[in-house]
Design a protein around this motif. Structure first.
Motif, short mmCIF file in Angstrom:
data_model
loop_
_atom_site.label_atom_id
_atom_site.label_comp_id
_atom_site.label_asym_id
_atom_site.label_seq_id
_atom_site.Cartn_x
_atom_site.Cartn_y
_atom_site.Cartn_z
N TYR A 49 0.74 -1.05 -0.07
CA TYR A 49 -0.01 -0.09 0.03
C TYR A 49 0.96 1.22 0.17
CZ TYR A 49 0.79 -1.77 4.76
OH TYR A 49 1.26 -2.06 5.83
N HIS A 53 6.44 0.99 4.47
CA HIS A 53 7.68 1.04 4.44
C HIS A 53 8.30 -0.23 5.01
CE1 HIS A 53 6.65 5.29 4.21
NE2 HIS A 53 7.96 5.49 4.15
N ASN A 55 9.87 -2.76 7.51
CA ASN A 55 9.77 -2.46 9.25
C ASN A 55 10.98 -3.27 9.50
OD1 ASN A 55 9.03 -5.29 8.83
ND2 ASN A 55 6.83 -5.21 9.90
N PRO A 145 -11.61 -14.13 8.30
CA PRO A 145 -12.49 -14.78 9.56
C PRO A 145 -14.09 -14.68 9.20
CG PRO A 145 -11.53 -13.19 10.50
CD PRO A 145 -10.90 -12.94 9.00
N TYR A 147 -17.41 -14.15 11.58
CA TYR A 147 -17.86 -14.18 12.92
C TYR A 147 -19.52 -14.44 12.98
CZ TYR A 147 -13.59 -12.94 15.10
OH TYR A 147 -12.31 -13.01 15.23
N GLY A 177 -3.27 -7.91 15.16
CA GLY A 177 -2.19 -7.45 15.85
C GLY A 177 -0.92 -7.58 15.27
N ASN A 179 1.57 -6.51 11.71
CA ASN A 179 2.17 -5.19 11.04
C ASN A 179 1.26 -4.20 10.07
OD1 ASN A 179 4.75 -4.91 12.31
ND2 ASN A 179 4.97 -7.00 11.23
N SER A 180 0.22 -5.54 9.34
CA SER A 180 -0.70 -4.71 8.61
C SER A 180 -1.53 -4.13 9.46
CB SER A 180 -1.74 -5.98 7.91
OG SER A 180 -0.69 -6.48 6.93
N ASP A 183 0.00 -0.48 10.55
CA ASP A 183 0.08 0.32 9.59
C ASP A 183 -1.38 1.02 9.16
OD1 ASP A 183 2.81 0.25 9.49
OD2 ASP A 183 2.69 -0.57 7.54
N ARG A 200 -7.50 -9.93 19.35
CA ARG A 200 -7.92 -10.98 20.09
C ARG A 200 -6.92 -11.51 21.19
NH1 ARG A 200 -8.62 -16.31 16.04
NH2 ARG A 200 -6.43 -16.26 15.51
N ARG A 201 -5.55 -11.04 21.24
CA ARG A 201 -4.59 -11.41 21.87
C ARG A 201 -3.67 -10.34 22.06
NH1 ARG A 201 0.12 -13.95 20.16
NH2 ARG A 201 -0.06 -14.24 18.04
N HIS A 262 5.66 -13.63 15.58
CA HIS A 262 6.39 -12.65 14.55
C HIS A 262 6.49 -11.31 15.04
CE1 HIS A 262 7.37 -11.97 10.41
NE2 HIS A 262 6.26 -10.89 10.38
N CYS A 308 -7.28 -7.28 9.25
CA CYS A 308 -5.80 -7.88 9.11
C CYS A 308 -5.42 -8.81 9.78
CB CYS A 308 -5.02 -6.12 9.68
SG CYS A 308 -5.61 -4.77 8.97
N THR A 309 -5.99 -9.76 9.05
CA THR A 309 -5.80 -11.17 9.69
C THR A 309 -4.99 -12.50 9.18
OG1 THR A 309 -7.92 -11.44 8.62
CG2 THR A 309 -7.99 -11.16 10.98
N GLY A 310 -4.17 -11.71 8.14
CA GLY A 310 -2.93 -12.48 7.69
C GLY A 310 -3.28 -13.22 6.45
N TYR A 311 -2.44 -14.06 6.20
CA TYR A 311 -2.42 -14.78 4.72
C TYR A 311 -2.29 -16.05 4.86
CZ TYR A 311 -2.07 -9.90 3.23
OH TYR A 311 -2.28 -8.66 2.93
N1 LIG Z 1 6.95 -3.53 6.33
C1 LIG Z 1 5.80 -3.46 7.22
O1 LIG Z 1 5.32 -2.53 7.77
C2 LIG Z 1 4.68 -4.50 7.08
C3 LIG Z 1 3.41 -4.10 6.97
C4 LIG Z 1 2.31 -5.03 6.81
C5 LIG Z 1 2.68 -6.70 7.11
N2 LIG Z 1 4.05 -6.82 6.93
C6 LIG Z 1 4.64 -8.22 6.88
O2 LIG Z 1 3.54 -9.19 6.26
C7 LIG Z 1 3.13 -10.28 6.81
C8 LIG Z 1 1.87 -10.50 7.15
O3 LIG Z 1 1.51 -9.48 8.17
P1 LIG Z 1 -0.02 -9.35 8.76
O4 LIG Z 1 -0.07 -8.28 9.74
O5 LIG Z 1 -0.81 -9.19 7.44
O6 LIG Z 1 -0.62 -10.55 9.08
P2 LIG Z 1 -0.06 -11.65 10.34
O7 LIG Z 1 1.36 -11.10 10.87
O8 LIG Z 1 -0.50 -12.91 10.21
O9 LIG Z 1 -1.13 -11.06 11.59
C9 LIG Z 1 -2.41 -11.34 11.64
C10 LIG Z 1 -3.20 -10.79 12.90
O10 LIG Z 1 -4.39 -11.05 12.81
C11 LIG Z 1 -4.74 -11.94 13.84
N3 LIG Z 1 -5.91 -12.72 13.62
C12 LIG Z 1 -5.98 -13.72 12.91
N4 LIG Z 1 -7.20 -14.26 12.70
C13 LIG Z 1 -7.94 -13.68 13.15
C14 LIG Z 1 -9.28 -13.86 13.79
N5 LIG Z 1 -10.13 -15.00 13.30
N6 LIG Z 1 -10.05 -13.09 14.44
C15 LIG Z 1 -9.21 -11.78 15.06
N7 LIG Z 1 -7.90 -11.60 14.65
C16 LIG Z 1 -7.17 -12.60 13.97
C17 LIG Z 1 -3.63 -12.70 14.50
O11 LIG Z 1 -3.76 -12.77 15.64
P3 LIG Z 1 -3.35 -14.19 16.18
O12 LIG Z 1 -1.88 -14.33 16.25
O13 LIG Z 1 -4.26 -14.52 17.61
O14 LIG Z 1 -3.87 -15.33 15.33
C18 LIG Z 1 -2.53 -11.45 14.02
O15 LIG Z 1 -2.76 -10.53 15.13
C19 LIG Z 1 4.27 -10.31 8.09
O16 LIG Z 1 5.43 -10.86 7.53
C20 LIG Z 1 4.54 -9.12 8.21
O17 LIG Z 1 5.63 -8.80 9.04
C21 LIG Z 1 5.05 -6.00 6.95
#
Ligand SMILES: NC(=O)c1ccc[n+]([C@@H]2O[C@H](COP(=O)([O-])OP(=O)(O)OC[C@H]3O[C@@H](n4cnc5c(N)ncnc54)[C@H](OP(=O)(O)O)[C@@H]3O)[C@@H](O)[C@H]2O)c1
Ligand SMILES: Cc1cc2nc3c(=O)[nH]c(=O)nc-3n(C[C@H](O)[C@H](O)[C@H](O)COP(=O)(O)OP(=O)(O)OC[C@H]3O[C@@H](n4cnc5c(N)ncnc54)[C@H](O)[C@@H]3O)c2cc1C
Length: 439
Positions: A49, A53, A55, A145, A147, A177, A179-180, A183, A200-201, A262, A308-311
């Motif tokens: 996006y 930057h 991190n 997710p 709900y 929680g 990095n997405s 930001d 959630r944690r 992470h 922002c629940t990851g990939y």
């Molecule tokens: N350079 C940067 O500034 C930057 C920016 C964005 C992303 N990134 C990178 O990109 C990758 C992906 O990052 P991301 O933040 O998109 O994903 P992520 O690191 O997988 O974080 C996902 C977050 O969503 C939460 N989550 C997952 N399922 C959920 C649910 N059902 N309900 C509520 N919360 C839920 C997780 O909590 P739980 O741990 O409890 O599952 C976790 O806090 C990472 O490697 C990250 O470092 C870097």
């Protein structure tokens, strides 16, 4: 012998460079119009996006054999990272091996070779390769997710977030929680009408600078001398002194120790909370209409939820039989070599405590040395025993959160260098498994 490389992001490019250094012919496919993977904003699989930057700091992120320009800031933006990767490819003559606008659709094992089907602008074609290196990244297929409740509220995943303008004038709830979430919540705090963040944690939120230095350099300096448990205690104490406990800001305190998750980095989230521009909330219980009910019983009306629940790891072109219980639990020797399919390797299928590029560079060197015949793998039994031991140690440290994929950045860089030396000795002594060109 030609090797097929899937993806021209940092992992695919590092792989091409390592193969070229060893004189191994390769062709690399990528659906994008430019090399650089997710750092090319707007690319077919990009989750980048406008405000993104690094991190991880410049000095800990750059490839060992291609430094980032000295005049760049410690945490360059996505455009600079994309330009750096393009320059890496150009400088090392990698572009001639890359077929852009080509998507790998299927990889099939045929005897000892690999049949790769690719879709490009002039149709679909299938060719046979001696080996396949998978470098397709794992941060582009959203995990969203659901709900309980009948939600009608507008929703999007961070993968589709490009610009703060998407948030303007809205009551926004950011969920997560990582990095997405950090930001996007901060962007939202400037662009939106109001911003909530739901965790959630608890997580440790690390500022980009500690003691006047990029924070990952401190851990890196300690890693050379101290085991991670001791680094954990030092880091937690430093963090408490620098920013205090998350609960001081209304966020949940982490139940796990630092370096057991992470890393979440943000200079601005805590500051925006302290300005009252972001309001923390606990996890979600249900969503009805536009009302979100949280686990503490409180409710909020919102206009937009940004998940922002990851990939999730997605390897749609591979036969599921090669993936065992799934791509996130796939055991790989040194996170590179498939245990049962000689010639199938992975670069970048890991989750590092630090930057990705030096790790994928080290992985690429192992794969290339093997294919060049100068690095022998240990016996299958030894590979399996090692994977089991690594997994047990990872479970002990990271619990059930993707233990098979986790690596400690500094420990892995060190291990990969030692592994390359050990495999080179095995090859010289005619021990272990040497690569045999199926041709
Ligand atoms: N350079 C940067 O500034 C930057 C920016 C964005 C992303 N990134 C990178 O990109 C990758 C992906 O990052 P991301 O933040 O998109 O994903 P992520 O690191 O997988 O974080 C996902 C977050 O969503 C939460 N989550 C997952 N399922 C959920 C649910 N059902 N309900 C509520 N919360 C839920 C997780 O909590 P739980 O741990 O409890 O599952 C976790 O806090 C990472 O490697 C990250 O470092 C870097
Ligand atoms: C928002 C965000 C910020 C990040 N910030 C950092 C950071 O600050 N520092 C850091 O070290 N890491 C960061 N990461 C991690 C990031 O994944 C790595 O920096 C790096 O991009 C990984 O490189 P990769 O080549 O493995 O994957 P990617 O960069 O995702 O590249 C994979 C490539 O494979 C291609 N591909 C996918 N499917 C196919 C197919 N079927 N056929 C052919 N090609 C295919 C894609 O088009 C893409 O070009 C971040 C991740 C995200 C999502």
């Amino acid at each position: 012998m030609t090797v097929a490389v899937i993806g021209a992001g940092p992992s695919g490019l590092a792989t091409l460079k390592a193969l070229a250094d060893r004189g191994v012919p390769a062709v690399c496919f990528d659906p994008g119009e430019r090399v650089g993977g997710l750092w090319v904003i707007g690319g077919p699989h990009s989750s980048a996006y406008r405000t993104l930057h690094l991190n991880t700091s410049k000095g800990r992120t750059e490839f060992a054999d291609h430094p980032m320009p000295a005049g760049w800031p410690d945490y360059p933006d996505h455009a600079r990272v994309a330009a750096y990767l393009q320059d890496y490819a150009q400088t090392h003559g990698l572009l001639r091996h890359v077929r852009l606008q080509h998507t790998v659709e299927q990889v099939r094992r045929v005897g000892e070779r690999w049949e790769v089907t690719v879709r490009g602008p002039s149709g679909t074609s299938t060719d046979v390769y001696a080996a396949v290196i998978v470098a397709n990244g794992h941060n582009s297929v959203p995990k969203t997710p659901t709900y309980p409740g009948q939600a009608t509220v507008e929703q999007m995943h961070s993968h589709d977030y490009r610009d703060p303008a998407q948030l303007t004038g809205k009551r926004v709830l950011v969920v997560g929680g990582g990095n997405s979430a950090m930001d996007i919540a901060v962007d939202s705090s400037y662009a939106a009408d109001s911003t909530l963040i739901s965790l959630r944690r608890g997580v440790w939120i690390v500022p980009k600078y500690l003691l006047g230095k990029p924070s990952d350099t401190l851990n890196g300096a300690l890693a050379k001398r101290l085991p991670w448990r001791l680094r954990q205690r030092i880091s937690q104490t430093t963090l408490r002194m620098a920013v205090g406990k998350p609960s001081r800001y209304g966020l949940p305190d982490p139940a796990h120790g630092f370096l057991q998750d992470h890393p979440t980095l943000s200079d601005s989230l805590l500051s925006r909370i302290s300005h009252g521009e972001i309001a923390p909330r606990p996890g979600i219980s249900w969503v009805d209409g536009t009302t979100v009910t949280f686990t503490d019983g409180s409710c909020e009306d919102v206009d937009l939820i940004v998940w922002c629940t990851g990939y999730r790891v997605d390897l749609p072109f591979l036969d599921p039989a090669l993936l065992g219980a799934g791509p996130e639990t796939l055991p790989l020797y040194r996170r590179v070599f498939h245990l049962d399919a000689p010639g199938l390797m992975f670069v970048g299928l890991m989750q590092s405590t630090g930057a990705a590029l030096p790790v994928v560079e080290a992985q690429a060197r192992l794969a290339a040395a093997h294919l060049a015949g100068t690095y022998a793998l240990p016996t299958p039994a030894e590979q399996r025993a090692d994977c089991a031991a690594q997994l047990a140690a990872a479970r002990d440290r990271w619990g059930d959160r993707r233990p098979a994929m986790r690596i400690d950045f500094d420990a892995y860089i060190d291990l990969a260098a030692r592994e390359l030396a050990a495999g080179t000795r095995r090859a010289a002594d005619h021990r272990g498994i040497l690569w045999k060109d199926p041709a």
